[in-house]
Scaffold this active site. Structure first.
Site, mmCIF file in Angstrom:
data_model
loop_
_atom_site.group_PDB
_atom_site.id
_atom_site.type_symbol
_atom_site.label_atom_id
_atom_site.label_comp_id
_atom_site.label_asym_id
_atom_site.label_seq_id
_atom_site.Cartn_x
_atom_site.Cartn_y
_atom_site.Cartn_z
ATOM 1 N N TRP A 132 44.772 39.522 45.878
ATOM 2 C CA TRP A 132 45.498 40.732 46.286
ATOM 3 C C TRP A 132 44.607 41.734 46.999
ATOM 4 O O TRP A 132 45.098 42.696 47.563
ATOM 5 C CB TRP A 132 46.213 41.394 45.102
ATOM 6 N N TYR B 224 39.636 38.924 44.220
ATOM 7 C CA TYR B 224 41.020 38.592 43.878
ATOM 8 C C TYR B 224 41.850 38.456 45.144
ATOM 9 O O TYR B 224 41.607 39.158 46.134
ATOM 10 C CB TYR B 224 41.607 39.673 42.964
ATOM 11 N N ASP C 59 44.692 44.539 32.229
ATOM 12 C CA ASP C 59 43.788 44.813 33.348
ATOM 13 C C ASP C 59 43.325 43.476 33.908
ATOM 14 O O ASP C 59 43.561 42.429 33.293
ATOM 15 C CB ASP C 59 42.604 45.664 32.887
ATOM 16 N N GLU C 60 42.656 43.508 35.058
ATOM 17 C CA GLU C 60 42.251 42.246 35.652
ATOM 18 C C GLU C 60 40.942 41.721 35.091
ATOM 19 O O GLU C 60 40.787 40.520 34.903
ATOM 20 C CB GLU C 60 42.228 42.338 37.188
ATOM 21 N N VAL C 61 39.983 42.594 34.820
ATOM 22 C CA VAL C 61 38.668 42.108 34.404
ATOM 23 C C VAL C 61 38.064 43.003 33.329
ATOM 24 O O VAL C 61 38.212 44.227 33.366
ATOM 25 C CB VAL C 61 37.711 41.974 35.620
ATOM 26 N N ARG D 231 33.550 47.322 30.271
ATOM 27 C CA ARG D 231 34.410 47.665 29.132
ATOM 28 C C ARG D 231 34.558 49.175 28.961
ATOM 29 O O ARG D 231 35.207 49.646 28.030
ATOM 30 C CB ARG D 231 33.898 47.018 27.847
ATOM 31 N N ASP E 290 34.751 44.050 32.469
ATOM 32 C CA ASP E 290 33.420 44.068 33.068
ATOM 33 C C ASP E 290 32.484 44.885 32.174
ATOM 34 O O ASP E 290 31.878 44.359 31.254
ATOM 35 C CB ASP E 290 33.519 44.633 34.485
ATOM 36 N N TRP F 169 30.590 38.891 41.219
ATOM 37 C CA TRP F 169 31.606 39.717 41.846
ATOM 38 C C TRP F 169 32.854 38.861 42.036
ATOM 39 O O TRP F 169 32.809 37.805 42.665
ATOM 40 C CB TRP F 169 31.121 40.257 43.186
ATOM 41 N N THR G 131 36.138 51.443 31.024
ATOM 42 C CA THR G 131 37.519 51.846 31.293
ATOM 43 C C THR G 131 38.441 51.384 30.171
ATOM 44 O O THR G 131 39.289 52.144 29.700
ATOM 45 C CB THR G 131 38.002 51.281 32.643
#
Length: 174
Positions: free
Chosen positions: A159, A157, A98-100, A104, A102, A154, A106
């Site tokens: 993309w 990214y 995953d990307e981050v 936790r 945060d 915040w 998810t």
């Protein structure tokens, strides 16, 4: 209260992915496949594939109601899942991306769901781990890899940018 923001370029992300790949390669675990958590994990997983040379599968969940405001639903929903688990990865070592990291929430949901399946070792890799109190936890026996630890700002990214030149300009100022 104004939310602090930070911007990362594709070059920044590439260096972070390379760092994560080195951690994974030195971990002693050989992963057979990645499972990208959509949508944020798609691009980091694809970039990691250049270093690890393993296939990518995907799962998606719904938790954030609006990507730009950070508001969440009461519970996580599976919107796309591996059902059934493909024969090619059953019993194999998987790396969830995953990307981050945060809240936790998810991550915990996806990792616990995958632990119910027939996999070998499970790892979890993120570009950025936010330095904050987490509402979720990483389940036991999950190998954790983080590219960079960051403040609870915040993250913008590349993309997600509509105008990549403006995005890169802001990244170069921060």
């Amino acid at each position: 209260m104004s939310v602090k923001k930070v911007w990362y370029t594709y070059d920044n992300i590439h260096e972070t992915v390379k760092h994560i790949a080195e951690q994974i390669q030195h971990s002693g675990v050989k992963y057979d496949a990645m499972i990208a958590i959509g949508g944020g994990g798609f691009i980091p997983a694809r970039m990691l594939r250049c270093f690890l040379g393993i296939p990518i599968y995907t799962v998606s969940t719904a938790y954030y109601l609006n990507e730009s405001c950070g508001k969440t639903a009461n519970e996580i929903q599976k919107t796309q899942w591996l059902n059934p688990i493909p024969d090619q990865i059953e019993g194999k070592n998987i790396l969830v991306v995953d990307e981050v990291d945060d809240s936790r929430v998810t991550a915990e949901f996806v990792l616990r769901e995958l632990q119910k399946e027939n996999f070998g070792e499970i790892g979890f890799a993120v570009l950025h781990n936010k330095l904050k109190e987490k509402r979720g936890t990483i389940p036991e026996n999950i190998h954790y890899f983080s590219g960079i630890e960051v403040e609870d700002w915040w993250i913008n990214y590349p993309w997600d940018a509509v105008d990549i030149n403006a995005h890169n300009h802001l990244a170069n100022q921060s």
